[in-house]
Design a protein around this motif. Structure first.
Motif, PDB file in Angstrom:
ATOM      1  N   ARG A 194       0.804  -1.238   0.000  1.00 16.30           N
ATOM      2  CA  ARG A 194       0.000   0.000   0.000  1.00 16.30           C
ATOM      3  C   ARG A 194       0.833   1.282   0.000  1.00 16.30           C
ATOM      4  NH1 ARG A 194      -3.409  -2.848   3.971  1.00 16.30           N
ATOM      5  NH2 ARG A 194      -4.971  -3.924   2.717  1.00 16.30           N
TER       6      ARG A 194
ATOM      7  N   LEU B 248       1.905   2.820  -3.319  1.00 20.99           N
ATOM      8  CA  LEU B 248       0.975   3.575  -4.172  1.00 20.99           C
ATOM      9  C   LEU B 248       1.382   5.036  -4.261  1.00 20.99           C
ATOM     10  CD1 LEU B 248      -2.455   2.077  -3.055  1.00 20.99           C
ATOM     11  CD2 LEU B 248      -1.324   1.753  -5.272  1.00 20.99           C
ATOM     12  N   GLU B 249       2.278   5.459  -3.369  1.00 21.27           N
ATOM     13  CA  GLU B 249       2.774   6.840  -3.365  1.00 21.27           C
ATOM     14  C   GLU B 249       4.241   6.911  -3.781  1.00 21.27           C
ATOM     15  OE1 GLU B 249       1.794   8.699   0.353  1.00 21.27           O
ATOM     16  OE2 GLU B 249      -0.242   7.907   0.290  1.00 21.27           O
TER      17      GLU B 249
ATOM     18  N   ARG C  15       4.023   2.711  -9.101  1.00 25.26           N
ATOM     19  CA  ARG C  15       2.644   2.944  -8.655  1.00 25.26           C
ATOM     20  C   ARG C  15       1.644   2.168  -9.508  1.00 25.26           C
ATOM     21  NH1 ARG C  15       4.433   8.301  -8.811  1.00 25.26           N
ATOM     22  NH2 ARG C  15       2.879   8.865 -10.376  1.00 25.26           N
TER      23      ARG C  15
ATOM     24  N   VAL D 290       1.847  -1.619  -8.622  1.00 25.10           N
ATOM     25  CA  VAL D 290       1.248  -1.833  -7.299  1.00 25.10           C
ATOM     26  C   VAL D 290      -0.264  -1.718  -7.389  1.00 25.10           C
ATOM     27  CG1 VAL D 290       1.062  -0.908  -4.951  1.00 25.10           C
ATOM     28  CG2 VAL D 290       3.296  -1.114  -6.027  1.00 25.10           C
ATOM     29  N   ALA D 291      -0.735  -0.736  -8.136  1.00 30.15           N
ATOM     30  CA  ALA D 291      -2.187  -0.580  -8.311  1.00 30.15           C
ATOM     31  C   ALA D 291      -2.785  -1.820  -8.966  1.00 30.15           C
ATOM     32  CB  ALA D 291      -2.487   0.661  -9.140  1.00 30.15           C
TER      33      ALA D 291
ATOM     34  N   ALA E  94      -6.646   1.462  -6.175  1.00 30.35           N
ATOM     35  CA  ALA E  94      -5.886   1.256  -7.406  1.00 30.35           C
ATOM     36  C   ALA E  94      -6.331   2.237  -8.484  1.00 30.35           C
ATOM     37  CB  ALA E  94      -6.052  -0.179  -7.890  1.00 30.35           C
TER      38      ALA E  94
ATOM     39  N   VAL F 197      -5.033   5.826  -8.125  1.00 32.69           N
ATOM     40  CA  VAL F 197      -3.633   5.956  -8.531  1.00 32.69           C
ATOM     41  C   VAL F 197      -3.512   5.921 -10.051  1.00 32.69           C
ATOM     42  CG1 VAL F 197      -1.390   4.784  -8.493  1.00 32.69           C
ATOM     43  CG2 VAL F 197      -2.697   5.057  -6.386  1.00 32.69           C
TER      44      VAL F 197
END
Length: 109
Positions: A22, A25-26, A33, A36-37, A49, A52
């Protein structure tokens, strides 16, 4: 990036890593990103998700936007997001490389 790609390969087996994913996501790197999303979206965290992915569509370069739009296409194909919502989210996205994906999304019923 490659560790997160490993989570894509592991699919459900990566569920226990959600808490560690999580914060990524940043990440300052858009490609991280996006991946990960994709992992989190496939594990049920579709709203986080999507937020982002839309941000990358708006702020990323053409290739980053292409990666994000491709994940949104995957979410539509997998019925994780309604097709109409994906269409709405991708309106106005530009870039020659993204056009094939945009055309496919817009052709969905």
């Amino acid at each position: 990036y490659w560790a997160v790609i490993g989570c894509l390969v592991l699919k459900e087996e990566s569920r226990s890593l959600r808490q560690k994913l999580r914060p990524l996501l940043e990440d300052p790197v858009a490609d991280v990103r996006v991946v990960v999303a994709e992992v989190l979206g496939n594990l049920g965290e579709v709203e986080a998700a999507t937020t982002v992915l839309v941000d990358v569509l708006k702020t990323g370069n053409e290739y980053e936007a292409l990666a994000a739009i491709t994940v949104l296409e995957l979410f539509a194909r997998s019925e994780l997001l309604p097709v109409e919502r994906v269409k709405d989210l991708t309106v106005g996205t530009q870039g020659a490389d993204a056009q094939r994906v945009l055309d496919w999304i817009q052709s969905l019923n």
